[in-house]
Scaffold this motif. Sequence first.
Motif, PDB file in Angstrom:
ATOM      1  N   SER A   1       0.765  -1.284  -0.231  1.00 52.14           N
ATOM      2  CA  SER A   1       0.148   0.037   0.003  1.00 52.14           C
ATOM      3  C   SER A   1       0.921   1.300  -0.072  1.00 52.14           C
ATOM      4  O   SER A   1       2.258   0.932   0.485  1.00 52.14           O
ATOM      5  N   GLN A   2       0.207   2.411  -0.393  1.00 47.10           N
ATOM      6  CA  GLN A   2       1.112   3.477  -0.566  1.00 47.10           C
ATOM      7  C   GLN A   2       0.409   4.779  -0.364  1.00 47.10           C
ATOM      8  O   GLN A   2      -0.916   4.634  -0.317  1.00 47.10           O
ATOM      9  N   PRO A   3       1.067   6.031  -0.050  1.00 47.69           N
ATOM     10  CA  PRO A   3       0.277   7.069   0.121  1.00 47.69           C
ATOM     11  C   PRO A   3      -0.156   7.854  -1.073  1.00 47.69           C
ATOM     12  O   PRO A   3       0.468   7.594  -2.133  1.00 47.69           O
ATOM     13  N   PHE A   4      -1.079   8.524  -1.051  1.00 47.30           N
ATOM     14  CA  PHE A   4      -1.658   9.289  -2.342  1.00 47.30           C
ATOM     15  C   PHE A   4      -2.588  10.647  -1.862  1.00 47.30           C
ATOM     16  O   PHE A   4      -3.068  11.166  -2.779  1.00 47.30           O
ATOM     17  N   SER A   5      -2.251  11.243  -0.651  1.00 51.15           N
ATOM     18  CA  SER A   5      -2.833  12.044  -0.054  1.00 51.15           C
ATOM     19  C   SER A   5      -2.628  13.369  -1.023  1.00 51.15           C
ATOM     20  O   SER A   5      -3.703  14.349  -0.838  1.00 51.15           O
ATOM     21  N   TRP A   6      -1.578  13.579  -1.848  1.00 46.41           N
ATOM     22  CA  TRP A   6      -1.436  14.849  -2.763  1.00 46.41           C
ATOM     23  C   TRP A   6      -2.371  14.733  -3.707  1.00 46.41           C
ATOM     24  O   TRP A   6      -2.490  15.910  -4.587  1.00 46.41           O
ATOM     25  N   GLU A   7      -2.805  13.635  -4.292  1.00 42.45           N
ATOM     26  CA  GLU A   7      -3.770  13.761  -5.472  1.00 42.45           C
ATOM     27  C   GLU A   7      -5.064  14.291  -5.214  1.00 42.45           C
ATOM     28  O   GLU A   7      -5.670  14.677  -6.238  1.00 42.45           O
ATOM     29  N   SER A   8      -5.758  14.693  -4.170  1.00 37.51           N
ATOM     30  CA  SER A   8      -6.878  15.401  -3.761  1.00 37.51           C
ATOM     31  C   SER A   8      -6.918  16.140  -2.514  1.00 37.51           C
ATOM     32  O   SER A   8      -6.366  15.811  -1.460  1.00 37.51           O
ATOM     33  N   ALA A   9      -7.557  17.388  -2.814  1.00 39.54           N
ATOM     34  CA  ALA A   9      -7.315  18.363  -1.721  1.00 39.54           C
ATOM     35  C   ALA A   9      -8.491  18.068  -0.791  1.00 39.54           C
ATOM     36  O   ALA A   9      -7.922  18.240   0.757  1.00 39.54           O
ATOM     37  N   GLU A  10      -9.229  17.167  -0.649  1.00 37.03           N
ATOM     38  CA  GLU A  10      -9.959  16.513   0.310  1.00 37.03           C
ATOM     39  C   GLU A  10      -9.236  15.616   1.451  1.00 37.03           C
ATOM     40  O   GLU A  10      -9.786  15.722   2.783  1.00 37.03           O
ATOM     41  N   PHE A  11      -8.196  15.172   1.160  1.00 35.38           N
ATOM     42  CA  PHE A  11      -7.344  14.275   2.175  1.00 35.38           C
ATOM     43  C   PHE A  11      -6.754  15.350   3.140  1.00 35.38           C
ATOM     44  O   PHE A  11      -6.175  14.899   4.148  1.00 35.38           O
ATOM     45  N   ASN A  12      -6.405  16.611   2.654  1.00 30.98           N
ATOM     46  CA  ASN A  12      -5.836  17.747   3.471  1.00 30.98           C
ATOM     47  C   ASN A  12      -6.758  18.747   4.111  1.00 30.98           C
ATOM     48  O   ASN A  12      -6.384  19.607   4.526  1.00 30.98           O
ATOM     49  N   ASP A  13      -8.150  18.517   3.888  1.00 24.81           N
ATOM     50  CA  ASP A  13      -9.012  19.449   4.283  1.00 24.81           C
ATOM     51  C   ASP A  13      -9.586  19.008   5.634  1.00 24.81           C
ATOM     52  O   ASP A  13     -10.130  17.835   5.834  1.00 24.81           O
ATOM     53  N   ARG A  14      -9.355  19.838   6.615  1.00 28.29           N
ATOM     54  CA  ARG A  14      -9.503  19.250   8.142  1.00 28.29           C
ATOM     55  C   ARG A  14     -11.149  19.227   8.076  1.00 28.29           C
ATOM     56  O   ARG A  14     -11.818  18.679   9.072  1.00 28.29           O
ATOM     57  N   ASN A  15     -11.886  19.803   7.176  1.00 25.40           N
ATOM     58  CA  ASN A  15     -13.401  19.832   7.334  1.00 25.40           C
ATOM     59  C   ASN A  15     -13.706  18.658   6.389  1.00 25.40           C
ATOM     60  O   ASN A  15     -15.386  18.357   6.500  1.00 25.40           O
ATOM     61  N   SER A  16     -13.116  17.906   5.825  1.00 29.43           N
ATOM     62  CA  SER A  16     -13.539  16.690   5.274  1.00 29.43           C
ATOM     63  C   SER A  16     -13.724  15.382   5.737  1.00 29.43           C
ATOM     64  O   SER A  16     -12.758  15.167   6.716  1.00 29.43           O
ATOM     65  N   GLU A  17     -14.550  14.675   5.452  1.00 27.89           N
ATOM     66  CA  GLU A  17     -14.588  13.419   5.975  1.00 27.89           C
ATOM     67  C   GLU A  17     -13.319  12.473   5.653  1.00 27.89           C
ATOM     68  O   GLU A  17     -13.153  11.509   6.348  1.00 27.89           O
ATOM     69  N   TYR A  18     -12.273  12.779   4.740  1.00 25.04           N
ATOM     70  CA  TYR A  18     -11.495  12.036   3.975  1.00 25.04           C
ATOM     71  C   TYR A  18     -10.314  12.652   4.555  1.00 25.04           C
ATOM     72  O   TYR A  18      -8.989  12.205   4.172  1.00 25.04           O
ATOM     73  N   TYR A  19     -10.253  13.460   5.599  1.00 24.92           N
ATOM     74  CA  TYR A  19      -8.921  14.120   6.035  1.00 24.92           C
ATOM     75  C   TYR A  19      -8.086  12.827   6.550  1.00 24.92           C
ATOM     76  O   TYR A  19      -8.643  12.477   7.586  1.00 24.92           O
ATOM     77  N   ILE A  20      -6.759  13.043   6.199  1.00 30.17           N
ATOM     78  CA  ILE A  20      -6.104  11.941   6.747  1.00 30.17           C
ATOM     79  C   ILE A  20      -5.372  12.350   8.079  1.00 30.17           C
ATOM     80  O   ILE A  20      -4.877  11.209   8.713  1.00 30.17           O
ATOM     81  N   GLY A  21      -5.484  13.477   8.638  1.00 25.56           N
ATOM     82  CA  GLY A  21      -4.822  13.765   9.938  1.00 25.56           C
ATOM     83  C   GLY A  21      -3.476  14.419   9.622  1.00 25.56           C
ATOM     84  O   GLY A  21      -2.993  14.281   8.645  1.00 25.56           O
ATOM     85  N   GLY A  22      -3.419  15.222  10.889  1.00 27.63           N
ATOM     86  CA  GLY A  22      -1.834  15.828  10.958  1.00 27.63           C
ATOM     87  C   GLY A  22      -0.969  14.996  11.882  1.00 27.63           C
ATOM     88  O   GLY A  22      -1.139  13.947  11.935  1.00 27.63           O
ATOM     89  N   PHE A  23      -0.061  15.752  12.317  1.00 32.13           N
ATOM     90  CA  PHE A  23       1.210  15.116  13.006  1.00 32.13           C
ATOM     91  C   PHE A  23       1.114  14.971  14.458  1.00 32.13           C
ATOM     92  O   PHE A  23       2.165  14.954  14.986  1.00 32.13           O
TER      93      PHE A  23
END
Length: 747
Positions: A553-575
């Motif tokens: 498996s591999q990371p792909f969060s840069w492919e869609s803004a919703e992965f980095n949007d804190r208000n999105s259900e798909y937000y992958i989280g911070g550090f």
Amino acid sequence: MKKKLFSLMLCCLMLFSVFAGGEEEQDRPAGGAPLNLENYLFLRTTGENSAKKVLVSPHNLEMLLLREDGTSLQLSSGINEQVWEVREQNDELIRLRQKEKELEVLFELKGSELRISFKSALVQHLTWPGFQASEELSFIWLFGNGRIVPLADEEWTEYLQGNHELYESPLWGFTTGKETIAWICETPFRNNLLIDDHNFTIEQQYLNRFGEEEKVFRLAWTDGSDPLLPARLYRSYLLESGQFISGEEKLSQIPQEGAERLLGSAQFYIWGYDELSTRDIKPDSWKPFAKALTDGSEQHKALLNLMDHDTKSNITEIAAGEWPSAYAKSQMTRGLSQAIRTIGADTLYDMFPQYLKPIETWGQGVSPSFIHELKNLGIERARLTVEGLHNPWNLPATVAAATEAGYLIGPYDSYHSIHPEALGETGESWETAQFNQELFETGTIQRADGSYYQGFAGKGRYLNPKAAWQVFRERVNGNLGIADFNFYFIDCDAAGEIYEDYNTNFPLSSEEAVDFRKTRLRWLRQDRGLIVGSEGTNPFMLPEIIIAEWGLSQPFSWESAEFNDRNSEYYIGGFWPPDAPAINFLGVPLPEVFKRRYFDAASRIPLLEAIHHDSVLVTNHWGADMFKFPEVTKELQLTQMLYLDVPLYNVNRDRLAEKGDSILHNYEFFSPIHREHGFDQLTDFSWLSDDKLVQMTEFDSGLRMIANFSDRKFEYQGETIQAMSLLTVMPDGELRYFVPLSEPGWD
């Protein structure tokens, strides 16, 4: 690295292979005119395909495969009309030359394998091969483990558009089900894949910085469907060129004790360095403990003065409040850990025994307590990665406990990015990118115009691997002096960007940059006797490592803004928090397009394992572990078992308490098989159902794994394989069944 996803697919979509129209038109070249054999030079195949011929046009380098029935398959369309001088020709060889361009091409045929090499004495570009793709084709490429998708699929076709580096996927192929064609590139650097709608071309770039350049391709074909043919061709090249190194040979170069711990081990990133964790405060003791700390006594004031301002504020908040927040708790234990480094654990415990659990149970992921809990869970073999060395207080005891438990343990390290000293003082830097200012100014990668490439995440610059050689050895030796590690992980080396470097202090071609990366990975194994892992699955890098984090498996969060949007259900989280970063620990849902792109069993094939299963252990990327996407965790477990890959988890003591049963369920089935067959060669892959959801892998030992990804049971040789389950047929005929556990609330 962030472009890996695109370029892996694109580069394998390769343009060399495409049918020219439908079956009834295959006796015509791309232009549609009748095929005139007088316009072509012939190479005669031997062996199983002895009735076929390869046709090469000396006018434009169009290349066809002539079948025994007189129809043809286009291997590459031609380039602009250019007459090539025929220098040499026989049944197995064609040598052509363009005098004015000082460019030569050699076609060499051996059986059903064609080697094509270009040599240029001039700085120039050549656009070849190329084709206009037919929707009747399915393309095979190294994306993750490997993928096969029909070009009629508009979703995939749209995803593949653009200009991409070839080096990230130097093997590809295509099939109609009746025939399969495979290509590899032995010299993938300075080649770009251009995809525009259904037009595919490769642009060969000849820089000739260090002399005459050569570009080498190989092509093979077979009747029927063989989705692993590109992998077989690449493996053959590695073996022939002496680059393939078996896992057994790699293990023979390290101490026996470390080698014996590898096969059958589950992989863990362990988090949480502090001496004290939130688990170490007795229940219902937070408020009275905080009140005691803030009671104004001289002893307690002195203790608070050892903590930072934010920590003291959170302790005051807990003392005054009714229910302490998770953040305030973590800050309080962090502050107490800071104090322990000055006064010692015994002193703190003697001050507050009524609030603290026994000292021997203290710590989070990086602690002897975690090691003992993992061992008590039933995990006998494990490979542990410590995510950083910024807090070494717990490391020696943790490493000693892991070694005693029979585990492998080592640090995460990287020599990809380098930051200026000023950035390190702002808190915007990270540990592995901090070296020294002189190296930043003299040893970073430059473009031809003298400008610098920005480092990862747009910070700092990229570090020249030749310039890093001395600091690399110094840092590694320093890290090994902190604790007795038996494993070492180097980020990016098998995945990261590879550049031509015009730095006048350390000028490097892409090939030389790769060689320096290989040298340092080899040094870790051969000189320091360590199990070596890296991020990525570039197949030309894998001979130097034993563990590859990316393929499963591999990371792909840069492919869609919703992965980095804190208000999105798909937000992958911070550090945050440091002992359980949400980006690694938070389970999130996936949009359907990403679920299909990355976890669809019907399009997934074990190309990577067909090349390197007996050389490299493939696992997850730490940003996409076995629990990160709970909706597909069952599919991921079945794939892991089917390919006999290795599961990877992000854990600390809290996570182990929560997920321990799932981890153990996987481990108890996987580990015994992997101990015996972890370095078997994967020899075959097939679909057993029309929808491609029942799949079988075969290994050279006779081991067979049959996975049923469908929602219905499947009968195999009198055995019933339930939906979403796996049957293992051991070499001696013993049958073993595995049913993956789902994540609660995500079924």
